[in-house]
Write an enzyme that holds these catalytic residues in place. Structure first.
Site, mmCIF file in Angstrom:
data_model
loop_
_atom_site.group_PDB
_atom_site.id
_atom_site.type_symbol
_atom_site.label_atom_id
_atom_site.label_comp_id
_atom_site.label_asym_id
_atom_site.label_seq_id
_atom_site.Cartn_x
_atom_site.Cartn_y
_atom_site.Cartn_z
ATOM 1 N N THR A 49 18.347 -4.263 15.416
ATOM 2 C CA THR A 49 17.873 -3.443 16.533
ATOM 3 C C THR A 49 17.981 -1.980 16.166
ATOM 4 O OG1 THR A 49 18.563 -4.996 18.206
ATOM 5 C CG2 THR A 49 18.501 -2.691 18.883
ATOM 6 N N VAL A 81 17.416 -12.554 26.684
ATOM 7 C CA VAL A 81 17.633 -11.117 26.637
ATOM 8 C C VAL A 81 18.949 -10.874 25.909
ATOM 9 C CG1 VAL A 81 18.075 -9.075 28.057
ATOM 10 C CG2 VAL A 81 16.284 -10.677 28.716
ATOM 11 N N THR A 83 24.246 -3.015 17.204
ATOM 12 C CA THR A 83 23.285 -3.985 16.694
ATOM 13 C C THR A 83 24.056 -5.179 16.163
ATOM 14 O OG1 THR A 83 21.511 -4.365 15.085
ATOM 15 C CG2 THR A 83 23.183 -2.781 14.464
ATOM 16 N N GLY A 84 23.421 -6.337 16.193
ATOM 17 C CA GLY A 84 24.114 -7.547 15.744
ATOM 18 C C GLY A 84 23.819 -8.687 16.688
ATOM 19 N N GLY A 108 23.665 -10.201 19.880
ATOM 20 C CA GLY A 108 23.776 -9.702 21.251
ATOM 21 C C GLY A 108 24.750 -10.489 22.102
HETATM 22 N N1 ASP Z 1 21.421 -7.140 19.214
HETATM 23 C C1 ASP Z 1 20.088 -7.653 19.138
HETATM 24 C C2 ASP Z 1 19.953 -8.854 20.022
HETATM 25 O O1 ASP Z 1 20.869 -9.645 20.094
HETATM 26 C C3 ASP Z 1 19.668 -8.006 17.771
HETATM 27 C C4 ASP Z 1 20.051 -7.042 16.699
HETATM 28 O O2 ASP Z 1 20.651 -6.025 16.932
HETATM 29 O O3 ASP Z 1 19.768 -7.272 15.564
HETATM 30 O O4 ASP Z 1 18.915 -9.035 20.591
#
Ligand code: ASP
Length: 317
Positions: free
Chosen positions: A149, A178, A200-201, A203
């Site tokens: 993200t 979501v 990010t990661g 969610g």
């Molecule tokens: N955090 C985002 C989600 O879970 C994905 C990401 O950050 O890579 O939608």
């Protein structure tokens, strides 16, 4: 002082634009929106905006969030389809008194009413990637690991801090899923009296620690952005492992209202981009030590070239 920090290398071109705007005295809100739009518009980033990877049903559903740290105004969208720039819609939603968080069809109706650009967001490249991955996953569709993200925190010359995110979420997610990115306090948080943070990661795990709020809270208690990021990531990582046996990917960046910044991660391979009044836009690669301490060094020219080469290479099916 001014500055902008963002998750991942992909934000570099966006923060270059924002840096120019901040230098001229433009607002944090306009700079962060411009920077995120640049990432949304670039077709080769497969986790944000145009070219983002689809969900299980091969539909691109996008999440975005925006917060103004002066007024605490928040706008966010979940699972919106076929709009070019979710971040601009989220920012507009933050100006409303109510209905600040909209999902799915309702979000689309709002965006149409205010004439935001409509666009088919599923590209041929993303379709090819979907087909390839689907084969590899041996019929059993699972959310794919390579999600990223874009999340940013921006400080302007007048001291306003904003935070914002935009994402296509987890590849092969369920329709309607979501993540943390449009959830205030989890994916993003800004308080101009302190600073801001974004994540990010995975969610589902980032949400369990309301991690962006936690980082801002720790900075308010007097921790530096680096200390706050590390403490928030390490505490949540340990807690998830203790209570659930495993922790998903957790990566964060933060900037305080003095333009000082920090980062932390529980994975290898995290990068971030940052520019301030004192330094030009730079991409850093983060290394996590055994004890959870995170260090970062500037990405080499070779690393940056290889990054783009891989992103733009044809998808071999
Ligand atoms: N955090 C985002 C989600 O879970 C994905 C990401 O950050 O890579 O939608």
């Amino acid at each position: 002082m001014y500055g902008i920090i963002a998750t991942w290398r992909m934000a570099k071109e966006g923060i270059e634009l924002a840096d120019e705007m901040l230098k001229k005295g433009e607002t944090s809100g306009s700079a962060i929106e411009t920077a995120i739009r640049a990432v949304e518009d670039f077709p080769y980033y497969k986790s944000v905006g145009y070219g983002g990877l689809p969900n299980k049903e091969q539909i691109v559903e996008l999440d975005a969030g925006y917060m103004d740290g002066d007024t605490m105004s928040v706008g966010a969208l979940g699972a919106i389809k076929d709009f070019a720039n979710p971040i601009s819609i989220a920012r507009k939603l933050s100006e409303e008194k109510v209905n600040n968080v909209l999902v799915g069809e309702g979000a689309e109706k709002y965006a149409r009413e205010f004439q935001f650009e409509e666009k088919e967001m599923l590209t041929d490249r993303a379709k090819a990637f979907y087909r390839k991955k689907k084969k590899e996953l041996d019929q059993e569709l699972k959310p794919y690991d390579g999600h990223d993200t874009v999340g940013m925190v921006c400080l302007d010359q007048s001291g306003t801090v904003t935070a914002a995110t935009s994402t296509s979420g987890l590849f092969m997610k369920r329709s309607g899923r979501v993540g943390d990115s449009p959830i205030v306090g989890s994916g993003f948080y800004a308080d101009s009296e302190v600073g801001g943070a974004t994540a990010t990661g995975l969610g589902e795990d980032l949400m369990k620690g309301c991690i962006s709020y936690e980082i801002v809270r720790l900075m308010k208690e007097g921790l530096t952005p680096q200390e706050a990021c590390e403490k928030a990531v390490n505490d949540l990582d340990q807690k998830l492992k203790a209570k659930r046996g495993e922790a998903g990917d957790l990566s964060v960046v933060a900037m305080n209202n003095k333009g000082e910044f920090g980062c932390a991660t529980n994975i290898g391979g995290f990068s971030f981009s940052v520019a301030t009044q004192e330094q030009p836009p730079i991409v850093y690669l983060v290394t996590r030590e055994e004890d959870g301490h995170c260090t970062f060094e500037e990405a080499s020219k070779e690393w940056l070239e290889e990054y783009m080469r891989v992103r733009m290479a044809p998808v071999e099916e």
